[in-house]
Design an enzyme around this catalytic site. Structure first.
Site, PDB file in Angstrom:
ATOM      1  N   TYR A  21     -15.299  21.174 -12.338  1.00 50.47           N
ATOM      2  CA  TYR A  21     -15.989  19.449 -12.860  1.00 50.47           C
ATOM      3  C   TYR A  21     -17.374  18.999 -12.767  1.00 50.47           C
ATOM      4  CZ  TYR A  21     -15.095  14.980 -14.387  1.00 50.47           C
ATOM      5  OH  TYR A  21     -14.357  13.640 -14.883  1.00 50.47           O
TER       6      TYR A  21
ATOM      7  N   ARG B 239       0.655  -1.181  -0.067  1.00 54.70           N
ATOM      8  CA  ARG B 239      -0.226  -0.016  -0.017  1.00 54.70           C
ATOM      9  C   ARG B 239       0.702   1.405  -0.564  1.00 54.70           C
ATOM     10  NH1 ARG B 239      -2.786   0.282   4.460  1.00 54.70           N
ATOM     11  NH2 ARG B 239      -3.758  -1.706   4.508  1.00 54.70           N
TER      12      ARG B 239
ATOM     13  N   LYS C 293      -5.843  12.238 -18.268  1.00 50.75           N
ATOM     14  CA  LYS C 293      -5.798  12.719 -19.011  1.00 50.75           C
ATOM     15  C   LYS C 293      -4.646  12.755 -19.611  1.00 50.75           C
ATOM     16  CE  LYS C 293     -10.394  13.374 -17.410  1.00 50.75           C
ATOM     17  NZ  LYS C 293     -10.559  14.576 -16.949  1.00 50.75           N
TER      18      LYS C 293
ATOM     19  N   ASP D  71      -7.768  22.777  -9.476  1.00 52.21           N
ATOM     20  CA  ASP D  71      -7.463  21.361 -10.095  1.00 52.21           C
ATOM     21  C   ASP D  71      -6.623  21.713 -11.759  1.00 52.21           C
ATOM     22  OD1 ASP D  71      -8.254  20.028 -11.825  1.00 52.21           O
ATOM     23  OD2 ASP D  71     -10.259  19.057 -11.806  1.00 52.21           O
TER      24      ASP D  71
HETATM   25  C1  LIG Z   1     -11.788  14.173 -15.948  1.00 57.02           C
HETATM   26  C2  LIG Z   1     -11.202  15.355 -15.302  1.00 57.02           C
HETATM   27  C3  LIG Z   1     -11.308  14.832 -13.474  1.00 57.02           C
HETATM   28  C4  LIG Z   1     -11.566  13.605 -13.047  1.00 57.02           C
HETATM   29  O1  LIG Z   1     -10.383  12.848 -13.412  1.00 57.02           O
HETATM   30  P1  LIG Z   1     -11.053  11.220 -13.890  1.00 57.02           P
HETATM   31  O2  LIG Z   1      -9.612  10.387 -12.893  1.00 57.02           O
HETATM   32  O3  LIG Z   1     -11.968  10.603 -14.587  1.00 57.02           O
HETATM   33  O4  LIG Z   1     -11.835  10.616 -12.905  1.00 57.02           O
HETATM   34  C5  LIG Z   1     -11.192  16.214 -12.439  1.00 57.02           C
HETATM   35  N1  LIG Z   1     -10.558  16.980 -12.855  1.00 57.02           N
HETATM   36  C6  LIG Z   1     -11.020  17.575 -14.354  1.00 57.02           C
HETATM   37  C7  LIG Z   1     -11.211  19.389 -14.716  1.00 57.02           C
HETATM   38  C8  LIG Z   1     -11.112  16.641 -15.111  1.00 57.02           C
HETATM   39  O5  LIG Z   1     -11.535  17.185 -16.615  1.00 57.02           O
END
Ligand SMILES: *Cc1c(COP(=O)(O)O)cnc(C)c1O
Length: 400
Positions: free
Chosen positions: A116, A62, A213, A188
């Site tokens: 988001y 972990r 992403k 974010d």
């Molecule tokens: C896709 C996304 C997330 C979440 O990511 P996941 O890996 O799909 O959970 C968070 N913030 C933004 C701006 C995103 O585009």
């Protein structure tokens, strides 16, 4: 190879980050260490290891292995001034943990109105039940955030540019106010992928990425990360460990492989995205382009001041037309997939509706909104595909 120096420029740090000899051995990349149990030589060794809790110390699955440590260290090196990075099985898991680590029942959280959608749902469904009230603010508020702060305000959750509509926030101004009032700032930073915006350097306490992403970049792994200033490192690390958050070594390996080429991919996404966006701006069926690097986008001047580049993800507003016309446009595109997520090498087109999630501001537009992820295809091919799409749109919309 000793892991490189943080004085190097960003593209160099992407190449050297986390590549410690003790983790990679005699090869270039750290191998995939699949492990739950870590074995100790002696009881004394076991006891000694228990007291230290840092990446780089073998303990138990972990707590990760060299594959995850190398990725975490490379992500930390992308954010000058940061203390460390925790990894998560998705971007949403990273956001959820970071907020949990800093909030307590009775607190008020300020959140950008263009956040988001799942971040907002987490606040409304989970944090609310847990005694935290979330208040939404206009993403263009800047230093005006000061007026929204009350005694109970504990944290500000930013996302810049905003999801779907791409408002660029004045992050340094918001952070300056927050610092003065003793409030924690979270960002974010997924769109800039930490590469085009240095969150910690700009004053952010806790920088979050959906590595799913651009970091991964190939649409095949879910991943999240939280990189923090020293002040928040122990708290975030403890919370993540208490919640049992881990990333598999295979996923960490793929993310690290993606990270090495982030600079060239993002430069290409940027160039392709801008070429397509500028072309769209001249089409009669298009009312507006929501791309931080183009002047129509709210907060464009802030993007010019604070960012070193633009991602390949943006939206555009159609001039009139309805759902049927949108479907006629999107359904038959040859090079754009229809799907969530973005940041991969392949292009995507997604009809979006910013209206239902807004409470502090109102979304008003000339027509439907479509979000494009511009992949690594030749932009001229993408433009030719979109041109045919706009003809279908025109027919279905009967605009004139
Ligand atoms: C896709 C996304 C997330 C979440 O990511 P996941 O890996 O799909 O959970 C968070 N913030 C933004 C701006 C995103 O585009």
């Amino acid at each position: 190879m000793s892991g490189g120096s943080s004085d190097n420029k960003p593209p160099t740090r992407l190449v050297t980050g986390g590549r410690r000899k003790e983790w990679t051995g005699a090869v270039v990349n750290p191998p995939v260490w699949r492990a739950s149990t870590h074995l100790y030589d002696t009881v004394a060794d076991l006891r000694a290891r228990k007291s230290s809790n840092e990446d780089g110390q073998f303990f138990y699955g972990r707590r990760g292995s060299p594959t995850q440590w190398a990725l975490a260290e490379a992500l930390t090196e992308m954010e000058p001034g940061a203390c460390g990075t925790m990894l998560f099985p998705s971007g949403v898991a990273a956001i959820a943990c970071a907020l949990l680590a800093v909030l307590r029942p009775g607190d008020v959280l300020l959140m950008a109105d263009s956040s988001y959608d799942p971040t907002r749902s987490y606040a409304e469904a989970f944090l609310k039940k847990w005694g935290v009230e979330t208040r939404y603010y206009d993403p263009l508020v800047g230093a005006g955030i000061s007026d929204l702060i009350c005694e109970k305000t504990r944290a500000i959750m930013m996302e810049s540019p905003g999801s779907l509509t791409f408002e660029v926030q004045d992050v340094p101004a918001i952070c300056a106010v927050a610092k003065e009032r003793g409030i924690t700032t979270l960002l974010d930073n997924t769109w800039a992928a930490a590469h085009f915006f240095r969150a910690i350097e700009q004053g952010v306490d806790i920088a979050i990425l959906a590595g799913t992403k651009y970091i991964v970049g190939h649409s095949d792994v879910m991943l999240g990360s939280v990189t923090t200033h020293e002040k928040y490192w122990a708290r975030v690390r403890r919370t993540a460990q208490q919640l049992g958050q881990v990333v598999s070594p295979d996923d960490a390996y793929l993310a690290l492989r993606g990270l090495r080429t982030l600079d060239v991919r993002m430069r290409q996404h940027e160039a392709g995205g801008l070429k397509v966006a500028r072309w769209l701006a001249e089409q009669p069926q298009v009312a507006r382009i929501l791309h931080p690097a183009l002047p129509d986008c709210p907060g464009h001047e802030v993007w010019q001041r604070d960012f070193s580049g633009a991602a390949g993800l943006f939206s555009f507003v159609m001039d009139g037309g309805g759902e049927e016309a949108v479907a006629a446009f999107v359904d038959n595109l040859a090079l754009f997939g229809i799907g969530y997520s973005w940041g991969g090498y392949e292009s995507l087109a997604l009809p979006v509706d910013p209206t239902p999630d807004r409470t502090a501001t109102r979304w008003q537009a000339e027509g439907p909104v479509i979000r494009l992820n511009i992949g690594l295809e030749d932009p001229d091919d993408l433009i030719a595909d979109l041109a045919k799409g706009l003809e279908r749109y025109e027919k279905a919309a009967c605009r004139r």
